[in-house]
Scaffold this motif. Structure first.
Motif, PDB file in Angstrom:
ATOM      1  N   SER A  10      47.711   3.325   2.088  1.00 37.33           N
ATOM      2  CA  SER A  10      46.339   2.992   1.741  1.00 37.33           C
ATOM      3  C   SER A  10      45.409   4.051   2.306  1.00 37.33           C
ATOM      4  CB  SER A  10      45.952   1.623   2.317  1.00 37.33           C
ATOM      5  OG  SER A  10      44.556   1.412   2.214  1.00 37.33           O
ATOM      6  N   VAL A  11      44.443   4.464   1.508  1.00 40.91           N
ATOM      7  CA  VAL A  11      43.459   5.438   1.972  1.00 40.91           C
ATOM      8  C   VAL A  11      42.747   4.921   3.216  1.00 40.91           C
ATOM      9  CG1 VAL A  11      41.334   6.653   1.350  1.00 40.91           C
ATOM     10  CG2 VAL A  11      43.116   6.294  -0.358  1.00 40.91           C
ATOM     11  N   TYR A  12      42.523   3.620   3.231  1.00 46.23           N
ATOM     12  CA  TYR A  12      41.728   3.038   4.308  1.00 46.23           C
ATOM     13  C   TYR A  12      42.511   2.898   5.611  1.00 46.23           C
ATOM     14  CZ  TYR A  12      38.852   2.197   0.262  1.00 46.23           C
ATOM     15  OH  TYR A  12      38.125   2.373  -0.883  1.00 46.23           O
ATOM     16  N   ASP A  13      43.833   3.147   5.542  1.00 46.69           N
ATOM     17  CA  ASP A  13      44.642   3.158   6.762  1.00 46.69           C
ATOM     18  C   ASP A  13      44.695   4.542   7.396  1.00 46.69           C
ATOM     19  OD1 ASP A  13      45.190   0.484   6.462  1.00 46.69           O
ATOM     20  OD2 ASP A  13      47.101   0.815   5.414  1.00 46.69           O
ATOM     21  N   LEU A  14      44.156   5.539   6.697  1.00 52.03           N
ATOM     22  CA  LEU A  14      44.188   6.913   7.194  1.00 52.03           C
ATOM     23  C   LEU A  14      42.867   7.257   7.879  1.00 52.03           C
ATOM     24  CD1 LEU A  14      45.819   8.663   4.105  1.00 52.03           C
ATOM     25  CD2 LEU A  14      46.954   7.917   6.198  1.00 52.03           C
ATOM     26  N   ASN A  15      42.904   8.284   8.675  1.00 50.21           N
ATOM     27  CA  ASN A  15      41.708   8.748   9.375  1.00 50.21           C
ATOM     28  C   ASN A  15      40.940   9.689   8.463  1.00 50.21           C
ATOM     29  OD1 ASN A  15      39.779   9.497  11.248  1.00 50.21           O
ATOM     30  ND2 ASN A  15      41.157  10.812  12.442  1.00 50.21           N
ATOM     31  N   VAL A  16      40.154   9.118   7.550  1.00 46.98           N
ATOM     32  CA  VAL A  16      39.344   9.915   6.623  1.00 46.98           C
ATOM     33  C   VAL A  16      38.000  10.190   7.287  1.00 46.98           C
ATOM     34  CG1 VAL A  16      38.301  10.040   4.343  1.00 46.98           C
ATOM     35  CG2 VAL A  16      40.509   8.895   4.643  1.00 46.98           C
TER      36      VAL A  16
END
Length: 651
Positions: free
Chosen positions: A288-294
Motif C-alpha cells: 500500500s502506498v500509505y504504508d510507505l514513507n512518502v
C-alpha cells in the motif's frame, strides 16, 4: 475526446505436469548479476527474505531468457498451492519484469505457471519477441545504455531521476492510436513499445522510467489506478518515496522542449489534489502506498514553475522560471541533495512584455505562463521568444533569427530542442495545437571559455563562441484530423483559471487550467483469479487513449491533445487545456523604444549605453537589446546609435 477503456487480457494456463520440455531461449546479451530487491518488502505471506529469493530467481531466469523459470525452494517448502501464494509469486514476477531491463521482452499480459508442488513452482513467461529475440534484446539494451550514458554517477539520486524525467519527456511521445490488433495493443503498454516505436501510453512511460532508474541505481515501482485509468511511478531517494508522473509532465510530441514539473518528486497530498484524485492506488509490489514513507521533502524543488527542459549547463542545472510572472528568469541552480535546498544564479531575465504568448489572431488576451524553451549547443545557450530565437553568452544577447512573415501566419514558437548542431523549433497557433517543425544549423565548433561574474552572488563560467546560422529551413506541414479546442476568452478582468468538475457517474469530467497543455492517461491493473489447484495468469488492464491529432515533421510525429473525458463503465480521467488569461491589453503601459534605462524618456544615458555595447564594453540584456533596436531591423548597430542621437538632439 479521450477514451479510457479497460482491455481484456489473454490468459494462458499450464496445469498439472512438470514442464520437462521447457528449454532455454537463445541467449541474448550477457546476463547481469542479481540485484537487491529489498524495496519489494514482504509480499503476501512470504517473508522479506523469501520475497527477495523469489525475485532473484525470476531475475536470473529472465536474464538467461529461460522459457520456464523455477522459483521457490523444495527444502524450505514455503510456496503452497493456495490462491494467496500463487498470486504473491505473480506479484513478485510483475515487479521484476516492470523494473528491470532483463524483463523488457516479457509480457505482463500472458503468464502461465504450474501449481506449486513440494515448495516450488514453475513460471512460463510469454515473450513479446521469439523469432528474433537475441537481436531485438541486444538492440533494446543498446538503446538503454545510450540513454543512461548521460547520467553522471556523481549526481544525487534526485538529480538522476530529474535527468531521466527530462530525457523521456523530450524524446518520447504519447501514443494516441487505438489499435484493433491485440499484439499492437499490448506493445503500446510496454517499455519495449516505447523504445521500438518512440511512443507508448502511460504504462509504457512508467515501465521504461522504472527500468532506467534501476539501471542507474535508483529504486522505483509502478503505481496504478483503475479508477482514473492511469499509471505512474514511486521513486525511492534516501529511504523516502516520491511520486513521479512523466506522462502528465510531458507536453507530448506537439512541442518538444516543453516539459512540465507538476508531478516530479511529489507527496501523496500533492498528487491527490491534482488530477490523481482516486484512492485506489496499487503498487506492482502489492504494498500500500500509505504504508510507505512518502515524503514532501522535494515539493519545493527548483524545478517548480518551470515549463521547459531542465538541463546541465556550466556544471549546474539550468532552468527558466516564470510561471504567472511578469519576468522570466534564466537560472543556474546549484542543488544540495542533502538539505534539499538550492542556490539560484540569475544569468539573465526577460520581461514578460517581450516574451508574452498572445492568443493567435486576438492580441487582447495572452497566456500568463511563459513558453520560452532553451537548448544548449556546444556551450551556447539558445532560447525562444514568441517569434524569435536568441543566443546568450557571457551576458551578451544575440538575435539569431526572427520568424518569417509566412511563419508568423502560422502562429508563435512553442517548443525547441537541439540535436547535434541543429536547432529544431516548432510553430503553432497555441500551446494546445499541433505544430510545424523548422530546422536551422548553428556553429558546430567547440567554443572557448571565459569566466565572467553574473549579477548575483554566485560566480559562473560562461562560454564564448561565434554563432553562425543559415536561414535554410526544412519544413513539413502538420495536419490534424481532430482539431484541438481553441482557447476560450472572456471579458472578465480577473486573471484566474476556472476549474469545473462534475462528479456524477454519467457526465463528463472537465477541467481547464492555465498551466499545462494536456496530461495523458493510461492504466495498468493487476488482477488474478485462481481457481483452487488450477493455474492462473496475471492480467493487466490498461485503458485506452483517444487520438486527437497527428503531425508529420522532419524528425518526429507531433500529435497533441486537449480534452474532456467521459465516464461510463470504464475508468476515466481528465486532461487539461492551456487557457489564456483574460487580461485587457490596455492595462499595460506603452513601451518607449529607445528608453533603455526605463526613465520614460530617451536621453544621453541611453545613448551612452548603446555606445558601450557597440564598443564591446557592456552587454545588453534581452529586454535592453529589443529596446535599443530603434530601426527595427533585428540588430543593434551604428544606425540605432545615430537614430537615438537624433531623437535627443531634436527634443
Amino acid at each position: 475526446m479521450w477514451k479510457f477503456m479497460k482491455k481484456c487480457l489473454a490468459v494462458s494456463a499450464s496445469m498439472g505436469l512438470l514442464l520437462t520440455q521447457a528449454s532455454l531461449l537463445p541467449a541474448g546479451a550477457a546476463s547481469k548479476e542479481s540485484f537487491d530487491f529489498s524495496y519489494l518488502g514482504a509480499v503476501g505471506d512470504f517473508t522479506e527474505e523469501q520475497t527477495q529469493n523469489i525475485a532473484k530467481q525470476i531475475y536470473d531466469g529472465l536474464s538467461a531468457h529461460q522459457s520456464a523459470i523455477t522459483v521457490g525452494d523444495s527444502t524450505d517448502n514455503y510456496i503452497h498451492s493456495s490462491e494467496s501464494d500463487m498470486e504473491s509469486v505473480m506479484t513478485i514476477y510483475r515487479g521484476v519484469i516492470s523494473g528491470w531491463d532483463v524483463g523488457i521482452l516479457a509480457s505482463r499480459r500472458t503468464i502461465s505457471y504450474q501449481v506449486p508442488r513440494k515448495g516450488s513452482m514453475k513460471i512460463v513467461p510469454s515473450y513479446l519477441e521469439t523469432d528474433n529475440y537475441n537481436a531485438v534484446y541486444q538492440d533494446l539494451m543498446n538503446q538503454i545504455d545510450e540513454i543512461v550514458s548521460g547520467v553522471n554517477e556523481n549526481w544525487s539520486d534526485a538529480e538522476k531521476a530529474l535527468y531521466l524525467h527530462e530525457y523521456m519527456a523530450v524524446h518520447f511521445d504519447y501514443d494516441h492510436d487505438e489499435y484493433t490488433d491485440s499484439a499492437l495493443m499490448e506493445l503500446q503498454h510496454t517499455a519495449y513499445g516505447m523504445l521500438k516505436n518512440g511512443k507508448a501510453v502511460c504504462e509504457g512511460y512508467a515501465w521504461l522510467y522504472d527500468i532506467l532508474l534501476h539501471r542507474v541505481g535508483v529504486d522505483a515501482m509502478l503505481l496504478e489506478s483503475i479508477e482514473i485509468g492511469h499509471g505512474w511511478n514511486l521513486v525511492k531517494i534516501d529511504d523516502k518515496w516520491y511520486h513521479v508522473d512523466v506522462t502528465w509532465d510531458d507536453s507530448y510530441d506537439t512541442h518538444p522542449g516543453m516539459v512540465k514539473h507538476d508531478y516530479f518528486l511529489k507527496d501523496n497530498d500533492t498528487m491527490l489534489n491534482s488530477y490523481h484524485t482516486s484512492t485506489d492506488w496499487v503498487l506492482t509490489s502489492g504494498q500500500s502506498v500509505y504504508d510507505l514513507n512518502v515524503s514532501d521533502d522535494y515539493n519545493n524543488g527548483f524545478w517548480n514553475h518551470c515549463n521547459s527542459l531542465i538541463q546541465q549547463y556550466q556544471g549546474k542545472w539550468f532552468a527558466i522560471h516564470g510561471e504567472k510572472s511578469t519576468t522570466a528568469w534564466f537560472d543556474l541552480c546549484d542543488f544540495d541533495a542533502e538539505t534539499h535546498t538550492y542556490e539560484l544564479t540569475h544569468l539573465n531575465s526577460l520581461d514578460a512584455k517581450w516574451a508574452r504568448w498572445y492568443v493567435f489572431d486576438n492580441e487582447s488576451y495572452y497566456y500568463t505562463d511563459t513558453y520560452i524553451t532553451p537548448a544548449i549547443v556546444n556551450g551556447i545557450l539558445y532560447y525562444t521568444t514568441p517569434s524569435a530565437i536568441f543566443s546568450l553568452q557571457n551576458g551578451q544577447v544575440t538575435w539569431l533569427l526572427d520568424l518569417t512573415s509566412e511563419q508568423k501566419q502560422q502562429g508563435y514558437i512553442y517548443g525547441m530542442y537541439a540535436e547535434g548542431n541543429q536547432l529544431h523549433y516548432y510553430v503553432a497557433t497555441s500551446p494546445n495545437e499541433t505544430s510545424q517543425e523548422y530546422v536551422i544549423e548553428v556553429e558546430a565548433s567547440e567554443p572557448e571559455t571565459t569566466t565572467e561574474e553574473t549579477t548575483t552572488t554566485t560566480t559562473t563560467t560562461e562560454t564564448t563562441t561565434t554563432t553562425t546560422t543559415t536561414t535554410e529551413t526544412t519544413t513539413t506541414t502538420t495536419t490534424s484530423t481532430t482539431p484541438e479546442t481553441t482557447p476560450t476568452t472572456t471579458t472578465s478582468t480577473t486573471p484566474e483559471t476556472t476549474t469545473t468538475t462534475t462528479t456524477s457517474t454519467t457526465p463528463e469530467t472537465t477541467t481547464t487550467t492555465t498551466t499545462s497543455t494536456t496530461p495523458e492517461t493510461t492504466t495498468t491493473t493487476t488482477t488474478s483469479t485462481t481457481p483452487e489447484t488450477t493455474t492462473t495468469t496475471t492480467t493487466s488492464t490498461t485503458p485506452e487513449t483517444t487520438t486527437t491529432t497527428t503531425t508529420t515533421t522532419t524528425t518526429s510525429t507531433t500529435p497533441e491533445t486537449t480534452t474532456t473525458t467521459t465516464t461510463s463503465t470504464t475508468p476515466e480521467t481528465t486532461t487539461t487545456t492551456t487557457e489564456p488569461e483574460t487580461i485587457p491589453e490596455e492595462t499595460e503601459p506603452p513601451i518607449l523604444i529607445g528608453d533603455i534605462d526605463g526613465d520614460n524618456e530617451i536621453s544621453v544615458k541611453d545613448i551612452i549605453t548603446v555606445q558601450k555595447y557597440l564598443l564591446g564594453k557592456k552587454p545588453l540584456s534581452a529586454e535592453e537589446y529589443l529596446l535599443a533596436d530603434l530601426t527595427d531591423d533585428q540588430i543593434v548597430n551604428i544606425f540605432d546609435f545615430i537614430a537615438m542621437k537624433r531623437i535627443v538632439l531634436n527634443s
